[in-house]
Enzyme design. Sequence first.
Site, PDB file in Angstrom:
ATOM      1  N   ASP A 181       6.687  24.354  16.071  1.00  0.00           N
ATOM      2  CA  ASP A 181       5.236  24.222  16.238  1.00  0.00           C
ATOM      3  C   ASP A 181       4.485  25.121  15.264  1.00  0.00           C
ATOM      4  O   ASP A 181       3.397  25.601  15.574  1.00  0.00           O
ATOM      5  CB  ASP A 181       4.819  24.511  17.698  1.00  0.00           C
ATOM      6  CG  ASP A 181       3.389  24.065  17.981  1.00  0.00           C
ATOM      7  OD1 ASP A 181       2.834  23.290  17.175  1.00  0.00           O
ATOM      8  OD2 ASP A 181       2.826  24.510  18.994  1.00  0.00           O
ATOM      9  N   ASN A 190       1.684  19.224  14.961  1.00  0.00           N
ATOM     10  CA  ASN A 190       3.135  19.147  15.153  1.00  0.00           C
ATOM     11  C   ASN A 190       3.647  17.794  15.662  1.00  0.00           C
ATOM     12  O   ASN A 190       2.925  17.047  16.300  1.00  0.00           O
ATOM     13  CB  ASN A 190       3.570  20.216  16.160  1.00  0.00           C
ATOM     14  CG  ASN A 190       2.939  19.981  17.525  1.00  0.00           C
ATOM     15  OD1 ASN A 190       1.781  20.275  17.727  1.00  0.00           O
ATOM     16  ND2 ASN A 190       3.693  19.403  18.449  1.00  0.00           N
ATOM     17  N   GLY A 202      -0.438  16.482  20.709  1.00  0.00           N
ATOM     18  CA  GLY A 202       0.879  16.722  20.121  1.00  0.00           C
ATOM     19  C   GLY A 202       1.860  17.330  21.108  1.00  0.00           C
ATOM     20  O   GLY A 202       3.062  17.314  20.886  1.00  0.00           O
TER      21      GLY A 202
END
Lengths: 191, 573
Positions: free
Chosen positions: B343, B300, B213
């Site tokens: 995040d 995320n 991510g």
Amino acid sequence: MRRKCSILSGTLLCLAAVAASAQPQTVEQKAEVCAACHGAKGIPVDKTYPVIWGQHQGYLYLELRDFKSGARKNDLMTAVVADLSRDDMMALAAYFAKKTWPDLRQKSAPDAEAAVANRVNVSIGCTGCHLGQYQGDATVPRLAGQQHDYLLKSMRDFRSRARANNPGMTDLMKATAEADLAPEADFLAGH
Amino acid sequence: MLMPDMPVLRRLAVMASVAAAGLFNIGSALADETKPATLYGDMSSVTQDMLDRAGQNGNDFLLTNGNYSQQRFYPNAQINRGNVARLRPAWIFQTDLMESMETSPIIVNGIMYVTTSFDHVYALDARTGEELWHYQQKLGPITTYCCGPNNRGVAVYGDAVYLATLDSKLVALDAKTGKVKWSSDIADPEAGYSETMAPTAVDGKILVGTNGGEYGIRGFVKAFDAKDGHVIWTFYTIPEKNLGVWAEKDATGRDLHRDIATEKANAPQATELYKRLGGGVWQNPSVDLATRRVYFSVGNPSPDLDGAARPGDNLYTDSLVSVDLDTGKYICHFQYVPHDVWDLDAVSPTVLVDAMDNDGKVVPAVMEGGKTGHVYVNRRSDCGLIRFSEAMVPQENMWTLPTAAGARMLPGANGGVEWSPMATDPSLGLVYAINLHQPMTYTVTSAPYPNGKLWLGGAFAVIPTEAQWGNITAVDYNTGKIRWQVKTPEPMIGGILATAGGLVFTGEGNGRFAAYDSANGSRLWQFQAGAGVNAPPSSYNVDGKQYIAVAAGGNVQLNYKRGNAIIAFTLPE
């Protein structure tokens, strides 16, 4: 066979010779041209040129890839990689990764500068990626014992985005005070 | 990769193995005796039936989080509130590597499997700590991992041990010898994919998600055939249609301050978005065997902090997702934080329990410990939210958008609850989470996708002048109320285990490993491990003795003191 390449003007000539030769070349032959700048014994011929002997394979490969795609810009290196295939770049990366990192005999930084580097490390966490003793691994470069002037130049280049192939390093360098970069380079070069 | 390049580490490793041979292998004289039988006789092969009943098995520890529900509740009460004060180390095993440890020890009939950073696997005699075999993955030249060269452990199934590696391969090892049976590519490391999670074995399949991510990947969960490593199905956590419902609020009803008009204007150009929108799956899925569904948390969107280039809700990032175990087909999802730019995602593994819904009916539920600091309780049937817990850590200025200069918001980007698995005690209706409190600023900068390299779209920076700490929190999952909390001097990362002995065990970055009364949080025992205890504990029983096992290797992300120990604790004779 050793091609003569002068550092300033000879690069293109020397590369033209590479491109013109019809024989398939071994990786050793392909690597000859590199010695003109990165040094026949791994000690670069100019203070602002990086050590590539003993650097990590994955990192060396990604940089060659980025020079080729234009993501990292440097006129000398752009010319060097223009005709290299992915396999060539991977083979050159493996070849130089296997060499021994040269001792540049750079002095360790005085305590006050080491203290600055440690403070920077606490706030930015350099060793979270560059790992213990700044040895790096895989696609993260070794910094310990790298050429002093090159280190300073690359940190400034990240900061100014003159080197834009890693926005993460750019953000981290922007978060580091300009005044801390010189002591950081002294510390890493002598580490 | 590591060993030839890093003479310093190699020297440490040699020192460590000398120390292990000379000092710490208490009881290695017993190594040649035959191993007495445990509940499953001499079965060292792991059957599906054993895995199905792992939650009732007080001898082995067969799945990363205890059972398919991932409750981390160990059904053995030999070590309990009454005697835990006398717990002492039985043995200490030192690995060859002084680096971050996140492994969940897996124990099968007296054999323990643990992993280290850079993908080493060790099989140990669980009675003595004696090494039976050691496997080291020869990593390819390219690995891209954001947060340390970690590994969280193996899966066991049949006669094999399964490891997912930093260079994004799934490797099956012979459980008896550590020899490679087969190896399969999971994804391309040059494109930003890597593995640190333990796989989950179920019904002939090996399930694994992906990291990345932070690198502009397209996240997934894949099911591989346990026999030969071919891919049975792939579920992409990022669907091609990922704009969603343009949610203005998060799951708790707080305004996300999105500029939805601009996002909508940018949406038509964002047709390729799904290829690099992130959505890693960092931790094991839970498996509901009755409905043949799996549940997992999705991380995320990429880039973490810069939402400008990714209009929409960014489905299914920051979400709970359920898919069909046999086909990988989508069943339902619930997004905790639409269009996340902090995040503050979902990384801790999902946990299945039966919980009260809002009409007072007990229903099959699924929980997740968020980086937001809430435990979310959702229905398993349609993924819908039942409730979220009180905040376990301070929340301030939520949701302040990241700025070029850096905006302060709490919690910091590590949570709340990081990847650390939670534990539960269903008899008390409690779920236990470990948390971080790290005040940070969130900074945004826009940069084009750097082709498989770290791509955060800004930076999270710890505010050095503000205090950091952590806590252990027990939440009543039927009400969402916090039942007890213990503050720790440092932010917590690693994991927690509850046992039928009325205890929870967890460790800290400062080396303290401790047992707490699971009903009220009072500390009943502690041990100083000498390096950060930042890994989830396991428990097992051999020859009638219950053990608690945990890794003390420190942590890269929080820079906790590194070590290389696996420590097994038991009660004195």
